[in-house]
Design a protein around this motif. Sequence first.
Motif, mmCIF file in Angstrom:
data_model
loop_
_atom_site.group_PDB
_atom_site.id
_atom_site.type_symbol
_atom_site.label_atom_id
_atom_site.label_comp_id
_atom_site.label_asym_id
_atom_site.label_seq_id
_atom_site.Cartn_x
_atom_site.Cartn_y
_atom_site.Cartn_z
ATOM 1 N N VAL A 1 8.766 -25.292 66.220
ATOM 2 C CA VAL A 1 8.109 -24.861 64.979
ATOM 3 C C VAL A 1 8.625 -23.498 64.502
ATOM 4 N N LEU A 2 8.639 -22.508 65.373
ATOM 5 C CA LEU A 2 9.045 -21.170 64.946
ATOM 6 C C LEU A 2 10.552 -21.059 64.683
ATOM 7 N N PRO A 3 11.421 -21.648 65.514
ATOM 8 C CA PRO A 3 12.842 -21.610 65.161
ATOM 9 C C PRO A 3 13.150 -22.261 63.812
ATOM 10 N N MET A 4 12.457 -23.342 63.485
ATOM 11 C CA MET A 4 12.709 -23.994 62.195
ATOM 12 C C MET A 4 12.312 -23.091 61.036
ATOM 13 N N THR B 1 14.515 -21.314 57.821
ATOM 14 C CA THR B 1 14.109 -21.346 56.413
ATOM 15 C C THR B 1 14.011 -19.927 55.852
ATOM 16 N N ILE B 2 13.426 -19.029 56.619
ATOM 17 C CA ILE B 2 13.269 -17.640 56.171
ATOM 18 C C ILE B 2 14.625 -16.992 55.931
ATOM 19 N N ALA B 3 15.566 -17.178 56.849
ATOM 20 C CA ALA B 3 16.889 -16.578 56.692
ATOM 21 C C ALA B 3 17.557 -17.077 55.416
ATOM 22 N N VAL C 1 -5.432 -26.245 58.968
ATOM 23 C CA VAL C 1 -6.707 -25.629 59.355
ATOM 24 C C VAL C 1 -6.717 -25.271 60.839
ATOM 25 N N TYR C 2 -5.628 -25.613 61.559
ATOM 26 C CA TYR C 2 -5.537 -25.241 62.972
ATOM 27 C C TYR C 2 -5.611 -23.732 63.152
ATOM 28 N N ASN C 3 -5.255 -22.986 62.102
ATOM 29 C CA ASN C 3 -5.251 -21.517 62.185
ATOM 30 C C ASN C 3 -6.627 -20.941 62.467
ATOM 31 N N TYR C 4 -7.681 -21.703 62.203
ATOM 32 C CA TYR C 4 -9.034 -21.152 62.267
ATOM 33 C C TYR C 4 -9.811 -21.666 63.467
ATOM 34 N N GLY C 5 -10.630 -20.771 64.002
ATOM 35 C CA GLY C 5 -11.590 -21.153 65.021
ATOM 36 C C GLY C 5 -12.984 -21.183 64.428
ATOM 37 N N PRO C 6 -13.969 -21.608 65.207
ATOM 38 C CA PRO C 6 -15.341 -21.737 64.698
ATOM 39 C C PRO C 6 -15.927 -20.453 64.133
ATOM 40 N N ASP C 7 -15.379 -19.280 64.478
ATOM 41 C CA ASP C 7 -15.923 -18.038 63.934
ATOM 42 C C ASP C 7 -15.730 -17.946 62.422
ATOM 43 N N ILE D 1 0.432 -20.946 67.199
ATOM 44 C CA ILE D 1 1.804 -21.028 66.685
ATOM 45 C C ILE D 1 1.801 -20.985 65.158
ATOM 46 N N ARG D 2 0.852 -21.678 64.542
ATOM 47 C CA ARG D 2 0.791 -21.669 63.080
ATOM 48 C C ARG D 2 0.442 -20.281 62.537
ATOM 49 N N VAL D 3 -0.388 -19.543 63.243
ATOM 50 C CA VAL D 3 -0.689 -18.172 62.827
ATOM 51 C C VAL D 3 0.586 -17.330 62.881
ATOM 52 N N GLN D 4 1.359 -17.485 63.945
ATOM 53 C CA GLN D 4 2.629 -16.758 64.043
ATOM 54 C C GLN D 4 3.577 -17.150 62.919
ATOM 55 N N LEU D 5 3.603 -18.446 62.596
ATOM 56 C CA LEU D 5 4.475 -18.925 61.531
ATOM 57 C C LEU D 5 4.142 -18.234 60.210
#
Length: 334
Positions: free
Chosen positions: A88-91, A95-97, A112-118, A138-142
């Motif tokens: 995920v992050l290498p891809m 794209t960013i480069a 929505v994986y980025n979020y927890g119940p809080d 990983i999605r948060v890092q992305l």
Amino acid sequence: MTNGSEKQVLVLGASGGIGGEVARHLRDAGWRVKALKRGMDVPERREGIEWSGGDAMSPDYVRQAARGCQVIVHAVNPPGYRHWAERVLPMVDNTIAAAIAERATIVLPGTVYNYGPDAFPSIAEEAPQNPLTRKGRIRVQLEQRLYDATLRGARAIVVRAGDFFGPRAANSWFSQGLVQPGKPIRHIRVPNDAGVGHQWAYLPDVARTMCALLERRDGLEPFARFHMDGHWDADGTALAEAIREVARRHGQTPTISAFPWWLTRLLAPAVPTLRELRELRYLWSEPLRLDNRRLRAVLGEEPHTPLKDAVEATLAGMGCIAPSDTGSTPKRPR
């Protein structure tokens, strides 16, 4: 020869559900659409899209394909929820480069994986991202890498929506959990706990939203995030009932029952995809609804196909019912 003023876009993941929908909508809007496909030896033009061989894991392929593009749609993911940590992050770095080199806008379908119940139950764009799962982290890092890229010349638009469904959304809960593709509908299996609301997103509506935001990209912040409301199923029964109603109109009489989560627990040790799905079980146990006020402030209204029309088009596209005129996808705004 390409006209220097021609609108060009590279879609990574154009053979998938959301990538394909966005590619077709941009094509119809007059964009020159380019796409990469692994294993392709000879470039070809298909459905008005220019396909060439390449892999999103290769920076050289992505950089070459992105030349002259004002937009890169990053809709590529490892298949079957697997190999996220390795891919995920290498891809996205590739794209960013390419986007920095072209000073292009990156469009990302958020999760929505980025979020927890809080952050539950109502989530605006600035809600804290404290994910419970490895995929969520990983999605948060992305997204953080996308934000950092906007400080170096790129621009980014993140569009977050509920669970996808649509005529060509093969890898989705709708087509892999609720009903079986290619067969008459006998059983509808509902993944959410009893009474728990869930948010769904019809892919053509998501694609139209992304295209509308791209037309306004110069007026957006360099790193712009938007949430879609889509179809909110307040108690987790509305989508299943819509499927049953459409099926009955086509002479089918399906039953509705709970999704067998217990079976995934038994099979997860031997089936990696089920093991990954179980990690996201919490999203079906508590209500989570994305707040679309920011999107409506920019677009005026969110593209929205009525639920029964969207369900009928989806089931026809999956081969569960015969296509009909009522299975079209009218572009009716909310």
